[in-house]
Design a protein around this motif. Structure first.
Motif, PDB file in Angstrom:
ATOM      1  N   GLY B   9     -31.594  42.052 112.285  1.00 59.66           N
ATOM      2  CA  GLY B   9     -30.246  41.486 112.352  1.00 59.66           C
ATOM      3  C   GLY B   9     -30.196  40.154 111.643  1.00 59.66           C
ATOM      4  N   VAL B  11     -29.611  38.269 107.596  1.00 61.78           N
ATOM      5  CA  VAL B  11     -28.461  38.194 106.687  1.00 61.78           C
ATOM      6  C   VAL B  11     -27.982  39.594 106.295  1.00 61.78           C
ATOM      7  CG1 VAL B  11     -27.717  37.448 104.382  1.00 61.78           C
ATOM      8  CG2 VAL B  11     -29.089  35.917 105.809  1.00 61.78           C
ATOM      9  N   ASN B  36     -34.870  38.805 117.716  1.00 66.43           N
ATOM     10  CA  ASN B  36     -34.391  37.485 118.143  1.00 66.43           C
ATOM     11  C   ASN B  36     -33.111  37.592 118.950  1.00 66.43           C
ATOM     12  OD1 ASN B  36     -36.446  36.565 116.454  1.00 66.43           O
ATOM     13  ND2 ASN B  36     -35.056  36.556 114.713  1.00 66.43           N
ATOM     14  N   LEU B  77     -38.373  44.732 118.734  1.00 66.03           N
ATOM     15  CA  LEU B  77     -39.031  44.913 117.439  1.00 66.03           C
ATOM     16  C   LEU B  77     -39.090  46.393 117.136  1.00 66.03           C
ATOM     17  CD1 LEU B  77     -42.335  42.837 117.459  1.00 66.03           C
ATOM     18  CD2 LEU B  77     -40.617  42.776 115.670  1.00 66.03           C
ATOM     19  N   ALA B  78     -38.731  46.788 115.924  1.00 66.78           N
ATOM     20  CA  ALA B  78     -38.952  48.185 115.543  1.00 66.78           C
ATOM     21  C   ALA B  78     -40.429  48.309 115.201  1.00 66.78           C
ATOM     22  CB  ALA B  78     -38.094  48.529 114.346  1.00 66.78           C
ATOM     23  N   ALA B 118     -33.563  46.547 107.566  1.00 66.97           N
ATOM     24  CA  ALA B 118     -33.166  45.204 107.110  1.00 66.97           C
ATOM     25  C   ALA B 118     -34.093  44.188 107.767  1.00 66.97           C
ATOM     26  CB  ALA B 118     -31.713  44.941 107.482  1.00 66.97           C
ATOM     27  N   THR B 119     -35.372  44.533 107.814  1.00 69.27           N
ATOM     28  CA  THR B 119     -36.313  43.716 108.589  1.00 69.27           C
ATOM     29  C   THR B 119     -36.806  42.468 107.851  1.00 69.27           C
ATOM     30  OG1 THR B 119     -37.977  45.286 107.881  1.00 69.27           O
ATOM     31  CG2 THR B 119     -37.178  45.523 110.124  1.00 69.27           C
ATOM     32  N   CYS B 146     -39.192  28.134 107.432  1.00 70.26           N
ATOM     33  CA  CYS B 146     -38.673  29.492 107.259  1.00 70.26           C
ATOM     34  C   CYS B 146     -37.899  30.002 108.467  1.00 70.26           C
ATOM     35  CB  CYS B 146     -39.810  30.449 106.919  1.00 70.26           C
ATOM     36  SG  CYS B 146     -40.474  30.128 105.284  1.00 70.26           S
ATOM     37  N   GLU B 190     -35.587  22.549  97.773  1.00 69.21           N
ATOM     38  CA  GLU B 190     -34.579  21.835  98.563  1.00 69.21           C
ATOM     39  C   GLU B 190     -35.258  20.896  99.551  1.00 69.21           C
ATOM     40  OE1 GLU B 190     -30.719  23.997  99.607  1.00 69.21           O
ATOM     41  OE2 GLU B 190     -32.280  25.456  99.971  1.00 69.21           O
ATOM     42  N   VAL B 350     -32.432  47.300 102.853  1.00 67.64           N
ATOM     43  CA  VAL B 350     -31.566  46.269 102.259  1.00 67.64           C
ATOM     44  C   VAL B 350     -32.214  44.885 102.362  1.00 67.64           C
ATOM     45  CG1 VAL B 350     -29.460  47.569 102.750  1.00 67.64           C
ATOM     46  CG2 VAL B 350     -30.316  45.956 104.452  1.00 67.64           C
ATOM     47  N   ARG B 378     -35.017  37.442  96.704  1.00 68.00           N
ATOM     48  CA  ARG B 378     -33.819  38.198  97.063  1.00 68.00           C
ATOM     49  C   ARG B 378     -33.068  37.309  98.025  1.00 68.00           C
ATOM     50  NH1 ARG B 378     -37.564  42.742  98.455  1.00 68.00           N
ATOM     51  NH2 ARG B 378     -38.978  41.028  98.002  1.00 68.00           N
ATOM     52  N   THR B 379     -32.225  36.488  97.437  1.00 68.39           N
ATOM     53  CA  THR B 379     -31.586  35.428  98.209  1.00 68.39           C
ATOM     54  C   THR B 379     -30.439  35.978  99.054  1.00 68.39           C
ATOM     55  OG1 THR B 379     -30.255  34.954  96.286  1.00 68.39           O
ATOM     56  CG2 THR B 379     -32.207  33.603  96.595  1.00 68.39           C
ATOM     57  N   ALA B 383     -28.675  39.769  99.224  1.00 69.08           N
ATOM     58  CA  ALA B 383     -29.016  40.444 100.487  1.00 69.08           C
ATOM     59  C   ALA B 383     -27.734  40.892 101.191  1.00 69.08           C
ATOM     60  CB  ALA B 383     -29.833  39.519 101.383  1.00 69.08           C
ATOM     61  N   CYS B 418     -26.199  30.119  93.978  1.00 63.24           N
ATOM     62  CA  CYS B 418     -27.111  29.475  94.907  1.00 63.24           C
ATOM     63  C   CYS B 418     -26.834  27.979  94.881  1.00 63.24           C
ATOM     64  CB  CYS B 418     -28.537  29.772  94.453  1.00 63.24           C
ATOM     65  SG  CYS B 418     -29.732  29.003  95.505  1.00 63.24           S
ATOM     66  N   VAL B 419     -26.740  27.387  96.034  1.00 61.52           N
ATOM     67  CA  VAL B 419     -26.524  25.943  96.078  1.00 61.52           C
ATOM     68  C   VAL B 419     -27.768  25.305  96.678  1.00 61.52           C
ATOM     69  CG1 VAL B 419     -24.943  24.113  96.751  1.00 61.52           C
ATOM     70  CG2 VAL B 419     -24.085  26.435  96.509  1.00 61.52           C
TER      71      VAL B 419
HETATM   72  C1  LIG Z   1     -35.962  27.954 104.222  1.00 63.14           C
HETATM   73  C2  LIG Z   1     -35.161  28.957 103.473  1.00 63.14           C
HETATM   74  C3  LIG Z   1     -34.023  28.549 102.792  1.00 63.14           C
HETATM   75  C4  LIG Z   1     -33.262  29.472 102.104  1.00 63.14           C
HETATM   76  N1  LIG Z   1     -32.154  29.035 101.431  1.00 63.14           N
HETATM   77  C5  LIG Z   1     -31.366  29.930 100.810  1.00 63.14           C
HETATM   78  C6  LIG Z   1     -30.175  29.512 100.145  1.00 63.14           C
HETATM   79  O1  LIG Z   1     -29.859  28.323 100.087  1.00 63.14           O
HETATM   80  N2  LIG Z   1     -29.406  30.443  99.568  1.00 63.14           N
HETATM   81  C7  LIG Z   1     -29.732  31.772  99.617  1.00 63.14           C
HETATM   82  O2  LIG Z   1     -28.994  32.594  99.084  1.00 63.14           O
HETATM   83  N3  LIG Z   1     -30.854  32.195 100.223  1.00 63.14           N
HETATM   84  C8  LIG Z   1     -31.680  31.309 100.816  1.00 63.14           C
HETATM   85  N4  LIG Z   1     -32.808  31.741 101.438  1.00 63.14           N
HETATM   86  C9  LIG Z   1     -33.118  33.163 101.420  1.00 63.14           C
HETATM   87  C10 LIG Z   1     -32.334  33.924 102.482  1.00 63.14           C
HETATM   88  O3  LIG Z   1     -32.538  33.338 103.729  1.00 63.14           O
HETATM   89  C11 LIG Z   1     -32.804  35.343 102.461  1.00 63.14           C
HETATM   90  O4  LIG Z   1     -32.512  35.870 101.210  1.00 63.14           O
HETATM   91  C12 LIG Z   1     -32.097  36.203 103.472  1.00 63.14           C
HETATM   92  O5  LIG Z   1     -32.274  35.713 104.760  1.00 63.14           O
HETATM   93  C13 LIG Z   1     -32.633  37.626 103.373  1.00 63.14           C
HETATM   94  O6  LIG Z   1     -31.953  38.426 104.264  1.00 63.14           O
HETATM   95  P1  LIG Z   1     -32.666  39.642 104.991  1.00 63.14           P
HETATM   96  O7  LIG Z   1     -31.652  40.247 105.858  1.00 63.14           O
HETATM   97  O8  LIG Z   1     -33.331  40.498 103.991  1.00 63.14           O
HETATM   98  O9  LIG Z   1     -33.836  38.996 105.848  1.00 63.14           O
HETATM   99  P2  LIG Z   1     -33.712  38.034 107.095  1.00 63.14           P
HETATM  100  O10 LIG Z   1     -32.473  37.241 107.036  1.00 63.14           O
HETATM  101  O11 LIG Z   1     -35.008  37.326 107.195  1.00 63.14           O
HETATM  102  O12 LIG Z   1     -33.567  39.036 108.329  1.00 63.14           O
HETATM  103  C14 LIG Z   1     -34.583  39.889 108.760  1.00 63.14           C
HETATM  104  C15 LIG Z   1     -34.371  40.168 110.225  1.00 63.14           C
HETATM  105  O13 LIG Z   1     -35.219  41.221 110.630  1.00 63.14           O
HETATM  106  C16 LIG Z   1     -35.817  40.899 111.856  1.00 63.14           C
HETATM  107  N5  LIG Z   1     -37.060  41.658 111.999  1.00 63.14           N
HETATM  108  C17 LIG Z   1     -38.291  41.350 111.558  1.00 63.14           C
HETATM  109  N6  LIG Z   1     -39.164  42.304 111.898  1.00 63.14           N
HETATM  110  C18 LIG Z   1     -38.476  43.235 112.555  1.00 63.14           C
HETATM  111  C19 LIG Z   1     -38.825  44.462 113.156  1.00 63.14           C
HETATM  112  N7  LIG Z   1     -40.069  44.917 113.155  1.00 63.14           N
HETATM  113  N8  LIG Z   1     -37.858  45.160 113.769  1.00 63.14           N
HETATM  114  C20 LIG Z   1     -36.583  44.728 113.793  1.00 63.14           C
HETATM  115  N9  LIG Z   1     -36.204  43.571 113.248  1.00 63.14           N
HETATM  116  C21 LIG Z   1     -37.127  42.843 112.623  1.00 63.14           C
HETATM  117  C22 LIG Z   1     -36.015  39.406 111.772  1.00 63.14           C
HETATM  118  O14 LIG Z   1     -36.199  38.847 113.045  1.00 63.14           O
HETATM  119  C23 LIG Z   1     -34.718  38.981 111.110  1.00 63.14           C
HETATM  120  O15 LIG Z   1     -33.718  38.795 112.051  1.00 63.14           O
HETATM  121  C24 LIG Z   1     -33.626  30.827 102.102  1.00 63.14           C
HETATM  122  C25 LIG Z   1     -34.771  31.244 102.767  1.00 63.14           C
HETATM  123  C26 LIG Z   1     -35.545  30.311 103.444  1.00 63.14           C
HETATM  124  C27 LIG Z   1     -36.777  30.767 104.150  1.00 63.14           C
END
Ligand SMILES: Cc1cc2nc3c(=O)[nH]c(=O)nc-3n(C[C@H](O)[C@H](O)[C@H](O)COP(=O)(O)OP(=O)(O)OC[C@H]3O[C@@H](n4cnc5c(N)ncnc54)[C@H](O)[C@@H]3O)c2cc1C
Lengths: 272, 490
Positions: B9, B11, B36, B77-78, B118-119, B146, B190, B350, B378-379, B383, B418-419
């Motif tokens: 759950g 982004v 979480n 957790l999956a 979407a993990t 992170c 940043e 995703v 993959r920002t 995402a 991206c900012v």
């Molecule tokens: C410090 C930091 C700053 C960033 N700044 C920017 C920015 O300014 N602009 C930008 O565009 N991007 C930024 N990013 C990148 C952005 O955060 C990621 O691109 C985005 O969060 C990716 O989305 P996601 O859904 O793939 O992963 P995530 O957002 O990480 O979500 C993954 C989710 O899956 C859950 N999960 C993990 N394992 C399991 C499991 N086994 N079963 C079920 N759930 C699970 C996690 O707990 C989490 O909730 C930044 C990243 C970091 C670390």
């Protein structure tokens, strides 16, 4: 084949060149063109982008040999110094920029194999840095701070002299831009307010915007006057103040003050 | 009634779940499995890491939001995917393990009709000895931003450094990437500038040396092979922009660096040119490399089929071309368009969870053969866009059948904005707003550069900071599903 060289102010060289991915026929043709062009113009170094190829390839003549550097990267750099350089792009006007004397570089050779090299003499190092810069959309002008750059642009137009020293650093952002940025936003919303009567908007809201316009007008005047004095202070700080710079600041100030007057008059008749 | 299960759950998962539920309505079920209890707007962790925001400002509880949206939320957790079901049932399912207070450790099977992975990433600290604690978590030698908790801890440590600096003790801060195969340079970028900004504000900058270390082969690569920016009206490369920013802030840099080992106060590194060295520090924030979260997959007979569903790095295989071969053969069309798993048409991945076909930046290894290159970022924006496109596809498949046309969101046809914050403050903040099109260079359409330079630009200044701050509130507003949330773009 000899290719036409790009000269300032041709800004088609202002792109990030792409990486060389294949070292086959196209690469060899491009390399031949660079070397032919260097020979024709008696040049010691040339980047592909200077003859219109948007690829990360440069050639440096070393002991009568034309050495190709594809995808060059400067990994470490030490011992900064002021380097006065000429480049065919600027028709050999000398411009002084900050360079490093010691470099450790990696690059791909003619076969695409990664090689490393250490450079520790000023001339070779500055040539290398200048050519790499071209591959990353950076000319000698871009290595100057904004004030020096203005001065150099004037000099290139035959209306002044080149700055002959680099500053301590090359600021990417002058604080005076804050004033301009806020002013532009105020002006933008003043302009938007003039369009509001076109929509079905209540009288109270329009009155509110009229008040905003009056406030914004005053703010623009104050901001622009502050801008001017701050810009003067900054120009002194960088010790590169030129009359053209003052002219530029006055221009920035007047343009916005006049716009705000026009918008306020418009607001008076449309919203007032 | 169809059931869509979304693992993760963050982004992309939150975007996919909320849109899927909105489009599917009451007739179908949307289940979110995520460990979480709180949603985190990760980009703002940077500000938590320097004490400019509290943790509470960047997170919010998920349960009420999912309750309002009528999404079935499992704080768990999956663990594994069983796409063929089991011996006595053909219904595919996943196994989960609860992390919710009161149910910790409890396991359950959840069947699905459609599964969205979407993990995100596993923060693979242990890939670098000393960066992790040997048990998959962050070690004690460095900090991270992170997660919101990591960022809170980082701020605490940073404040201690500032205190020591105030007492006149010279301090050294090292920020960057903690491995040769890291991504997310932008976040470290940043953070270092925010630290510098805060150090200045606290009046301790003179007593603190700050240094950058990264696996990029040039400053401003950002894992994307660099981009163009507009600075003061001029178009400059991100390399020049970054170099100027570092020089201006008096921050020296080490690039082309693989951090090979971390010890207390010491980071050992190897550079692309083969040289090795040690960087000492009092405080270090080194981004760990990312890998898949370690999900397993089993067939009907209970045999391990993880390798057919997941790539070696643990990310899920989708409709990408994974056998593109050498760098010279890489094409924009290698990148996935629908994010559908090739073997199981009802499984999608995703955001960070999908396996990219290859790098974006030029691959490189040191002369000693150590790979040192940024892995593809993959920002947040891609995402989110991918999450929404996949939700759309799944909804269409439910409504029109499995042959429904799938929605596409290729990173090779998508721009990204991206900012990057370089300091927080209403009047003193700075940020670089960058856009790039396409995210993955398309060397066939745009020979040489691979990018459309008309659309690849950015701006740096106070306005950028305001935008970043507005985005923080906007995205949290959107994620809380407040009125009009669908109007806010990804
Ligand atoms: C410090 C930091 C700053 C960033 N700044 C920017 C920015 O300014 N602009 C930008 O565009 N991007 C930024 N990013 C990148 C952005 O955060 C990621 O691109 C985005 O969060 C990716 O989305 P996601 O859904 O793939 O992963 P995530 O957002 O990480 O979500 C993954 C989710 O899956 C859950 N999960 C993990 N394992 C399991 C499991 N086994 N079963 C079920 N759930 C699970 C996690 O707990 C989490 O909730 C930044 C990243 C970091 C670390």
């Amino acid at each position: 084949m000899i290719q036409p060289i790009k000269y300032y102010p041709d800004n088609s060289i202002n792109v990030n060149a792409g990486p060389i991915r294949s070292f086959k026929e196209n690469y060899n043709n491009m390399l031949t063109d660079i070397i032919d062009t260097m020979k024709e113009h008696n040049l010691d170094a040339l980047s592909a982008i200077q003859i219109g190829y948007t690829y990360q390839l440069m050639v440096i003549k070393e002991n009568e040999e034309y050495c190709a550097y594809a995808n060059p990267r400067i990994i470490t750099q030490n011992k900064p110094f002021d380097s006065t350089e000429e480049s065919i792009y600027f028709k050999n006007h000398a411009i002084t920029v900050k360079r490093y004397e010691e470099l450790s570089i990696v690059y791909d050779d003619k076969n695409g194999d990664m090689k490393t090299k250490k450079i520790d003499n000023k001339e070779e190092a500055s040539t290398f840095q200048r050519k790499v810069d071209y591959l990353f959309n950076t000319t000698l002008l871009d290595r100057l701070n904004p004030n020096q750059r203005e001065q150099a642009i004037k000099a290139l137009a035959g209306k002044g002299i080149m700055p002959d020293k680099t500053d301590d650093y090359c600021p990417t952002f002058s604080k005076k831009e804050y004033f301009v940025s806020v002013t532009d936003k105020l002006l933008f919303f003043m302009f938007i307010s003039l369009l509001l009567p076109l929509f079905n908007i209540s009288k109270e809201t329009l009155d509110g915007w009229y008040t905003y316009d009056k406030f914004a007008f005053l703010s623009v005047i104050i901001l622009m006057i502050s801008f001017f004095f701050y810009a003067q202070y900054e120009a002194k700080k960088y010790k590169q103040c030129t009359s053209c710079q003052i002219g530029n600041n006055i221009g920035v100030m007047l343009k916005r003050i006049i716009s705000s007057i026009i918008l306020t008059i418009g607001s008076y008749f449309i919203l007032g | 009634m169809a059931r869509v299960v979304i693992m993760g759950g963050g982004v992309s998962g939150h975007t996919a779940a909320t849109f899927a539920k909105k489009w599917l309505g009451k007739k179908h079920e949307v289940v979110v499995v995520t460990p979480n209890s709180q949603w985190n707007w990760i980009p703002s962790n940077i500000w938590v890491g320097v004490g400019e925001m509290k943790k509470e400002e960047v997170v919010f509880p998920l349960a009420p939001v999912y309750k309002k949206a009528k999404i079935d939320y499992r704080q768990a957790l999956a663990l594994s995917i069983h796409p063929e079901g089991k011996a006595d049932s053909d219904t595919p399912y996943i196994t989960i393990q609860y992390t919710e207070e009161g149910r910790v450790g409890e396991t359950e099977e959840i069947t699905y009709d459609y599964l969205i992975n979407a993990t995100g990433p596993k923060l693979n600290f242990d890939a670098t000895p000393g960066l992790g604690n040997g048990e998959g978590q962050m070690g004690s030698n460095t900090v991270s931003v992170c997660t919101a908790d990591h960022a809170e801890h980082a701020n605490h440590e940073l404040k201690e450094i500032f205190e020591k600096a105030k007492e006149g003790k010279k301090q050294k801060i090292l920020v960057g990437t903690g491995h040769g195969l890291c991504t997310c340079q932008g976040a470290a970028f940043e953070y270092i500038f925010n630290i510098e900004h805060e150090a200045k504000k606290a009046g301790v900058r003179d007593n603190i040396d700050i240094k950058w270390i990264s696996n990029e082969s040039f400053l401003g690569d950002f894992g994307m092979g660099g981009l163009h920016m507009k600075v003061g009206g001029y178009v400059v490369s991100s390399k020049l922009f970054a170099e100027s920013l570092f020089a201006e802030r008096d921050i020296p840099w080490l690039i082309g660096a693989h951090v090979s080992k971390v010890e207390e106060g010491k980071a050992h590194y190897e550079l692309l040119d083969g040289t090795t060295g040690v960087e000492e520090f009092d405080f270090a924030m080194l981004i760990p490399p990312f890998s898949g979260v370690g999900l397993k997959a089993y067939n009907k007979n209970g045999e391990d089929i993880t390798n057919t569903i997941f790539a070696a790095n643990g990310f899920m295989k989708v409709d990408a071309k994974y056998d593109a071969g050498a760098y010279e053969n890489w094409k924009a069309s290698d990148w996935p368009r629908t994010y559908q798993n090739p073997n199981h048409k009802n499984i999608f991945a995703v955001g960070i969870a999908f396996a990219p076909p290859h790098l974006i930046s030029k691959p490189a290894s040191s002369v000693n053969g150590t790979p040192i290159n940024p892995t593809p970022p993959r920002t947040g924006m891609p995402a989110g866009i991918i999450g929404k496109a996949v939700a759309h596809s799944v909804c269409d498949m439910i409504k029109q059948g499995d042959e429904a046309h799938l929605h596409e969101a290729s990173m090779a046809e998508m721009g990204a904005a991206c900012v990057a914050s370089a300091g927080k403050g209403l009047t003193t903040g700075t940020a670089a707003a960058m856009t790039v099109y396409p995210v993955v260079p398309d060397f066939e359409t745009y020979p040489g550069t691979g990018r459309d330079t008309d659309y690849t630009f950015g701006e740096v200044g106070l306005a950028g900071h305001w935008i970043k701050h507005i985005l923080h509130h906007m995205f949290i507003y959107k994620a809380k599903l407040y009125p009009g949330w669908t109007l806010i773009p990804e």
